[in-house]
Motif scaffolding. Sequence first.
Motif, PDB file in Angstrom:
ATOM      1  N   GLU A  84       0.837  -1.194   0.000  1.00  0.00           N
ATOM      2  CA  GLU A  84       0.000   0.000   0.000  1.00  0.00           C
ATOM      3  C   GLU A  84       0.875   1.249   0.000  1.00  0.00           C
ATOM      4  O   GLU A  84       1.394   1.646   1.040  1.00  0.00           O
ATOM      5  CB  GLU A  84      -0.936   0.002   1.206  1.00  0.00           C
ATOM      6  CG  GLU A  84      -1.887  -1.197   1.245  1.00  0.00           C
ATOM      7  CD  GLU A  84      -2.885  -1.103   2.380  1.00  0.00           C
ATOM      8  OE1 GLU A  84      -3.428   0.004   2.598  1.00  0.00           O
ATOM      9  OE2 GLU A  84      -3.116  -2.122   3.049  1.00  0.00           O
ATOM     10  N   VAL A  87       1.440   7.465  -1.576  1.00  0.00           N
ATOM     11  CA  VAL A  87       0.950   8.476  -2.511  1.00  0.00           C
ATOM     12  C   VAL A  87      -0.469   8.133  -2.960  1.00  0.00           C
ATOM     13  O   VAL A  87      -0.854   6.963  -3.004  1.00  0.00           O
ATOM     14  CB  VAL A  87       1.885   8.597  -3.733  1.00  0.00           C
ATOM     15  CG1 VAL A  87       3.246   9.123  -3.310  1.00  0.00           C
ATOM     16  CG2 VAL A  87       2.029   7.270  -4.441  1.00  0.00           C
ATOM     17  N   GLU A  88      -1.226   9.160  -3.313  1.00  0.00           N
ATOM     18  CA  GLU A  88      -2.637   8.971  -3.619  1.00  0.00           C
ATOM     19  C   GLU A  88      -2.859   8.090  -4.837  1.00  0.00           C
ATOM     20  O   GLU A  88      -3.731   7.215  -4.832  1.00  0.00           O
ATOM     21  CB  GLU A  88      -3.309  10.331  -3.832  1.00  0.00           C
ATOM     22  CG  GLU A  88      -4.830  10.289  -3.750  1.00  0.00           C
ATOM     23  CD  GLU A  88      -5.342   9.834  -2.385  1.00  0.00           C
ATOM     24  OE1 GLU A  88      -6.407   9.181  -2.363  1.00  0.00           O
ATOM     25  OE2 GLU A  88      -4.677  10.108  -1.362  1.00  0.00           O
ATOM     26  N   TRP A  89      -2.069   8.294  -5.891  1.00  0.00           N
ATOM     27  CA  TRP A  89      -2.260   7.483  -7.097  1.00  0.00           C
ATOM     28  C   TRP A  89      -1.904   6.025  -6.840  1.00  0.00           C
ATOM     29  O   TRP A  89      -2.510   5.116  -7.402  1.00  0.00           O
ATOM     30  CB  TRP A  89      -1.438   8.035  -8.267  1.00  0.00           C
ATOM     31  CG  TRP A  89       0.053   8.048  -8.056  1.00  0.00           C
ATOM     32  CD1 TRP A  89       0.808   9.071  -7.564  1.00  0.00           C
ATOM     33  CD2 TRP A  89       0.962   6.975  -8.331  1.00  0.00           C
ATOM     34  NE1 TRP A  89       2.138   8.715  -7.505  1.00  0.00           N
ATOM     35  CE2 TRP A  89       2.261   7.429  -7.977  1.00  0.00           C
ATOM     36  CE3 TRP A  89       0.814   5.691  -8.843  1.00  0.00           C
ATOM     37  CZ2 TRP A  89       3.401   6.634  -8.112  1.00  0.00           C
ATOM     38  CZ3 TRP A  89       1.953   4.902  -8.982  1.00  0.00           C
ATOM     39  CH2 TRP A  89       3.217   5.371  -8.625  1.00  0.00           C
ATOM     40  N   GLY A  90      -0.931   5.788  -5.943  1.00  0.00           N
ATOM     41  CA  GLY A  90      -0.574   4.423  -5.583  1.00  0.00           C
ATOM     42  C   GLY A  90      -1.683   3.742  -4.801  1.00  0.00           C
ATOM     43  O   GLY A  90      -1.942   2.549  -4.976  1.00  0.00           O
ATOM     44  N   LYS A  91      -2.360   4.510  -3.950  1.00  0.00           N
ATOM     45  CA  LYS A  91      -3.489   3.960  -3.196  1.00  0.00           C
ATOM     46  C   LYS A  91      -4.620   3.554  -4.138  1.00  0.00           C
ATOM     47  O   LYS A  91      -5.288   2.534  -3.922  1.00  0.00           O
ATOM     48  CB  LYS A  91      -3.992   4.988  -2.180  1.00  0.00           C
ATOM     49  CG  LYS A  91      -3.016   5.266  -1.045  1.00  0.00           C
ATOM     50  CD  LYS A  91      -3.572   6.320  -0.099  1.00  0.00           C
ATOM     51  CE  LYS A  91      -2.588   6.616   1.029  1.00  0.00           C
ATOM     52  NZ  LYS A  91      -3.098   7.672   1.951  1.00  0.00           N
ATOM     53  N   LYS A  92      -4.827   4.341  -5.185  1.00  0.00           N
ATOM     54  CA  LYS A  92      -5.881   4.024  -6.154  1.00  0.00           C
ATOM     55  C   LYS A  92      -5.553   2.738  -6.906  1.00  0.00           C
ATOM     56  O   LYS A  92      -6.422   1.896  -7.135  1.00  0.00           O
ATOM     57  CB  LYS A  92      -6.069   5.184  -7.121  1.00  0.00           C
ATOM     58  CG  LYS A  92      -6.673   6.426  -6.486  1.00  0.00           C
ATOM     59  CD  LYS A  92      -6.817   7.551  -7.489  1.00  0.00           C
ATOM     60  CE  LYS A  92      -7.438   8.791  -6.830  1.00  0.00           C
ATOM     61  NZ  LYS A  92      -7.567   9.916  -7.796  1.00  0.00           N
ATOM     62  N   ILE A  93      -4.284   2.584  -7.300  1.00  0.00           N
ATOM     63  CA  ILE A  93      -3.869   1.368  -7.992  1.00  0.00           C
ATOM     64  C   ILE A  93      -4.038   0.159  -7.085  1.00  0.00           C
ATOM     65  O   ILE A  93      -4.521  -0.902  -7.505  1.00  0.00           O
ATOM     66  CB  ILE A  93      -2.411   1.496  -8.484  1.00  0.00           C
ATOM     67  CG1 ILE A  93      -2.335   2.544  -9.600  1.00  0.00           C
ATOM     68  CG2 ILE A  93      -1.879   0.145  -8.971  1.00  0.00           C
ATOM     69  CD1 ILE A  93      -0.923   2.831 -10.070  1.00  0.00           C
ATOM     70  N   HIS A  94      -3.652   0.308  -5.815  1.00  0.00           N
ATOM     71  CA  HIS A  94      -3.805  -0.794  -4.867  1.00  0.00           C
ATOM     72  C   HIS A  94      -5.272  -1.181  -4.718  1.00  0.00           C
ATOM     73  O   HIS A  94      -5.617  -2.371  -4.668  1.00  0.00           O
ATOM     74  CB  HIS A  94      -3.233  -0.404  -3.508  1.00  0.00           C
ATOM     75  CG  HIS A  94      -3.589  -1.373  -2.412  1.00  0.00           C
ATOM     76  ND1 HIS A  94      -4.633  -1.151  -1.538  1.00  0.00           N
ATOM     77  CD2 HIS A  94      -3.077  -2.585  -2.080  1.00  0.00           C
ATOM     78  CE1 HIS A  94      -4.736  -2.168  -0.707  1.00  0.00           C
ATOM     79  NE2 HIS A  94      -3.819  -3.050  -1.012  1.00  0.00           N
TER      80      HIS A  94
END
Length: 206
Positions: A84, A87-94
């Motif tokens: 997890e 960063v926000e975009w990483g959270k969305k991908i997760h």
Amino acid sequence: MKKNFVSNSSASIRMFNNGFMESLSKVKYYVPLIVYVPVIAYLFYKSFAETDISVINFVSWFILGLAIWTITEYFLHRFVFHFEPDVEWGKKIHFVFHGVHHDYPNDANRLVMPPSASIPMALGFYFLFDWLLPDTKVYPFFSGFMIGYLFYDMVHYALHHANFKSGFWKRLKHHHMLHHYSDSSKGYGVSWTFWDNIFHSNFDKK
């Protein structure tokens, strides 16, 4: 530990505004069988029709591929699907890849990996193993690896939707439900719990 939102119904959630992208995120449980059983059959054919491999040699490489899948399943689940980013975009991908399953674990259309994700991943593994292994041994090895993957997908669906009464399957379901509803930082093995014992990520037995 902190408890996150978990839906106990069979409800789903829309992840993409784009209808095509949304359709790629959902798949019926039997689709991986339709996609990969012919591939596995072709690998069997390539092994025996285009090489002089013996049955014993084939079985040995097949079992090795199956065994490598079990640890691949564990590491993918633990270190890729449960990674997890901050960063926000990483959270969305997760969330797209695995978080949605933990929020809506009984969504029947998001229990097996959609071909839009599994095909690129399978191709990546195939070319990696083809590069690492001796000539033509990738055929029996990868057939075992892919059968391991199909077993994982079918077992994962069954753990969420079948009512096991006793024995191995009931224990396996209990193991996976603890991962969902008790502590998602443990119990990463889905179709096989062996590696949870090896890497000390199993649940405490009481």
